[in-house]
Every structure is written in structure tokens, then in C-alpha cells.
Design a protein around this motif. Sequence first.
Motif, PDB file in Angstrom:
ATOM      1  N   UNK A 173       0.806  -1.229   0.000  1.00  0.00           N
ATOM      2  CA  UNK A 173       0.000   0.000   0.000  1.00  0.00           C
ATOM      3  C   UNK A 173       0.839   1.279   0.000  1.00  0.00           C
ATOM      4  N   UNK A 174       2.026   1.262   0.616  1.00  0.00           N
ATOM      5  CA  UNK A 174       2.864   2.464   0.631  1.00  0.00           C
ATOM      6  C   UNK A 174       3.331   2.805  -0.785  1.00  0.00           C
ATOM      7  N   UNK A 175       3.728   1.790  -1.529  1.00  0.00           N
ATOM      8  CA  UNK A 175       4.134   2.031  -2.913  1.00  0.00           C
ATOM      9  C   UNK A 175       2.946   2.460  -3.767  1.00  0.00           C
ATOM     10  N   UNK A 176       1.767   1.921  -3.471  1.00  0.00           N
ATOM     11  CA  UNK A 176       0.567   2.335  -4.204  1.00  0.00           C
ATOM     12  C   UNK A 176       0.300   3.822  -3.969  1.00  0.00           C
ATOM     13  N   UNK A 177       0.490   4.286  -2.750  1.00  0.00           N
ATOM     14  CA  UNK A 177       0.280   5.706  -2.453  1.00  0.00           C
ATOM     15  C   UNK A 177       1.282   6.590  -3.192  1.00  0.00           C
ATOM     16  N   UNK A 178       2.470   6.072  -3.448  1.00  0.00           N
ATOM     17  CA  UNK A 178       3.506   6.844  -4.150  1.00  0.00           C
ATOM     18  C   UNK A 178       3.126   7.129  -5.601  1.00  0.00           C
ATOM     19  N   UNK A 179       2.206   6.358  -6.158  1.00  0.00           N
ATOM     20  CA  UNK A 179       1.799   6.551  -7.556  1.00  0.00           C
ATOM     21  C   UNK A 179       1.247   7.952  -7.813  1.00  0.00           C
ATOM     22  N   UNK A 180       0.586   8.518  -6.832  1.00  0.00           N
ATOM     23  CA  UNK A 180      -0.043   9.836  -7.004  1.00  0.00           C
ATOM     24  C   UNK A 180       0.979  10.926  -7.299  1.00  0.00           C
ATOM     25  N   UNK A 181       2.224  10.725  -6.889  1.00  0.00           N
ATOM     26  CA  UNK A 181       3.264  11.741  -7.070  1.00  0.00           C
ATOM     27  C   UNK A 181       4.158  11.494  -8.288  1.00  0.00           C
ATOM     28  N   UNK A 182       3.983  10.361  -8.973  1.00  0.00           N
ATOM     29  CA  UNK A 182       4.852  10.040 -10.108  1.00  0.00           C
ATOM     30  C   UNK A 182       4.646  11.022 -11.253  1.00  0.00           C
ATOM     31  N   UNK A 183       5.746  11.406 -11.861  1.00  0.00           N
ATOM     32  CA  UNK A 183       5.725  12.289 -13.019  1.00  0.00           C
ATOM     33  C   UNK A 183       6.045  11.493 -14.274  1.00  0.00           C
ATOM     34  N   UNK A 184       5.463  11.901 -15.374  1.00  0.00           N
ATOM     35  CA  UNK A 184       5.743  11.256 -16.660  1.00  0.00           C
ATOM     36  C   UNK A 184       6.929  11.973 -17.300  1.00  0.00           C
ATOM     37  N   UNK A 185       8.093  11.309 -17.260  1.00  0.00           N
ATOM     38  CA  UNK A 185       9.319  11.876 -17.819  1.00  0.00           C
ATOM     39  C   UNK A 185       9.538  11.432 -19.264  1.00  0.00           C
ATOM     40  N   UNK A 186       8.570  10.743 -19.844  1.00  0.00           N
ATOM     41  CA  UNK A 186       8.656  10.328 -21.239  1.00  0.00           C
ATOM     42  C   UNK A 186       9.031   8.871 -21.397  1.00  0.00           C
ATOM     43  N   UNK A 187       9.117   8.488 -22.644  1.00  0.00           N
ATOM     44  CA  UNK A 187       9.462   7.117 -23.001  1.00  0.00           C
ATOM     45  C   UNK A 187      10.956   7.023 -23.253  1.00  0.00           C
ATOM     46  N   UNK A 188      11.520   5.889 -22.936  1.00  0.00           N
ATOM     47  CA  UNK A 188      12.934   5.641 -23.211  1.00  0.00           C
ATOM     48  C   UNK A 188      13.156   5.767 -24.719  1.00  0.00           C
ATOM     49  N   UNK A 189      14.244   6.327 -25.102  1.00  0.00           N
ATOM     50  CA  UNK A 189      14.520   6.523 -26.522  1.00  0.00           C
ATOM     51  C   UNK A 189      15.591   5.610 -27.064  1.00  0.00           C
ATOM     52  N   UNK A 190      15.837   4.482 -26.378  1.00  0.00           N
ATOM     53  CA  UNK A 190      16.937   3.615 -26.804  1.00  0.00           C
ATOM     54  C   UNK A 190      16.661   2.908 -28.127  1.00  0.00           C
ATOM     55  N   UNK A 191      15.413   2.725 -28.480  1.00  0.00           N
ATOM     56  CA  UNK A 191      15.088   2.055 -29.733  1.00  0.00           C
ATOM     57  C   UNK A 191      13.601   2.122 -30.005  1.00  0.00           C
ATOM     58  N   UNK A 192      13.201   1.845 -31.241  1.00  0.00           N
ATOM     59  CA  UNK A 192      11.792   1.991 -31.614  1.00  0.00           C
ATOM     60  C   UNK A 192      10.853   0.992 -30.934  1.00  0.00           C
ATOM     61  N   UNK A 193      11.370  -0.114 -30.444  1.00  0.00           N
ATOM     62  CA  UNK A 193      10.497  -1.111 -29.815  1.00  0.00           C
ATOM     63  C   UNK A 193      10.576  -1.084 -28.292  1.00  0.00           C
ATOM     64  N   UNK A 194      11.340  -0.164 -27.732  1.00  0.00           N
ATOM     65  CA  UNK A 194      11.470  -0.086 -26.277  1.00  0.00           C
ATOM     66  C   UNK A 194      10.138   0.364 -25.678  1.00  0.00           C
ATOM     67  N   UNK A 195       9.740  -0.285 -24.599  1.00  0.00           N
ATOM     68  CA  UNK A 195       8.476   0.063 -23.953  1.00  0.00           C
ATOM     69  C   UNK A 195       8.682   0.433 -22.485  1.00  0.00           C
ATOM     70  N   UNK A 196       9.800   1.132 -22.219  1.00  0.00           N
ATOM     71  CA  UNK A 196      10.129   1.583 -20.872  1.00  0.00           C
ATOM     72  C   UNK A 196       9.670   3.028 -20.702  1.00  0.00           C
ATOM     73  N   UNK A 197       8.833   3.239 -19.712  1.00  0.00           N
ATOM     74  CA  UNK A 197       8.281   4.554 -19.403  1.00  0.00           C
ATOM     75  C   UNK A 197       9.044   5.109 -18.200  1.00  0.00           C
ATOM     76  N   UNK A 198       9.581   6.317 -18.325  1.00  0.00           N
ATOM     77  CA  UNK A 198      10.374   6.925 -17.255  1.00  0.00           C
ATOM     78  C   UNK A 198       9.488   7.781 -16.347  1.00  0.00           C
ATOM     79  N   UNK A 199       9.640   7.574 -15.031  1.00  0.00           N
ATOM     80  CA  UNK A 199       8.894   8.370 -14.054  1.00  0.00           C
ATOM     81  C   UNK A 199       9.826   9.156 -13.132  1.00  0.00           C
ATOM     82  N   UNK A 200      11.112   9.116 -13.437  1.00  0.00           N
ATOM     83  CA  UNK A 200      12.123   9.863 -12.695  1.00  0.00           C
ATOM     84  C   UNK A 200      13.372   9.926 -13.565  1.00  0.00           C
ATOM     85  N   UNK A 201      14.297  10.809 -13.242  1.00  0.00           N
ATOM     86  CA  UNK A 201      15.557  10.821 -13.980  1.00  0.00           C
ATOM     87  C   UNK A 201      16.271   9.462 -13.855  1.00  0.00           C
TER      88      UNK A 201
END
Length: 110
Positions: free
Chosen positions: A30-58
Motif C-alpha cells: 500500500x505504501x508504494x501504491x500511495x507513491x503513484x499519485x506523485x509520479x511524473x511522466x518523464x517520457x518514453x525511453x529513446x533507446x530504440x523503436x520497440x522499447x516500452x520503458x516509461x520513465x517516471x524519474x531521472x
Amino acid sequence: MSEIEPPLLTDVYPALVSFLDAALVGEGEPELARALAELRFHGWCGCGPTCNYLRTAPAARASNAWIHLDDEDEGEEERGPRVWLQLDLDHTSFAGMEICEFDLGPALAP
């Protein structure tokens, strides 16, 4: 001059955050679930066209610890959403996530 903060992840992908909240609470996090409210969308990883990693922090905030949210009990044909969450260095939030199988729908914000 102040930097503009990235949008909240819940404003960009509300269905994803809703799924993650329920899944984390169901996993006894539940503590990690509460942390979701503060996550920022820092964009998608740009390592390749098929990468599906979403960044929520530097990238420098990422640890080597992951939480895999997937339905391991289901058969391959019946498998539901699969999202792998990468914990931050403090293990109190997330630095990013691998979206393995999840219909994000359209982004609601940039």
C-alpha cells in the motif's frame, strides 16, 4: 528561471495508474501504491523503436530492484496486463516501468 515539471503520470495515463494502484495494494504494497499519485511522466525511453520503458524519474534515480506485476497463474493465452516496476534508489517509489502487456490507450496530456 524555473523548470517546468513533467505532468503527473495519472494525468497522462489514468488507466495505468488505476491498474497499478489496485495491483500494488493486492500485492501487499500500500505504501508504494500511495507513491503513484506523485509520479511524473518523464517520457518514453529513446533507446530504440520497440522499447516500452516509461520513465517516471531521472535515470540516475533508478535502482536494480524490480516488482513484476503479472498474472503468473494464468495460461499464456489468458494472461492479463504485465507491467514491471523499477524501484527508485530509496525503494519508496518508482523510477520507471516496463509496459510489457497493457493497453495504455491515448495519452491524455503531453
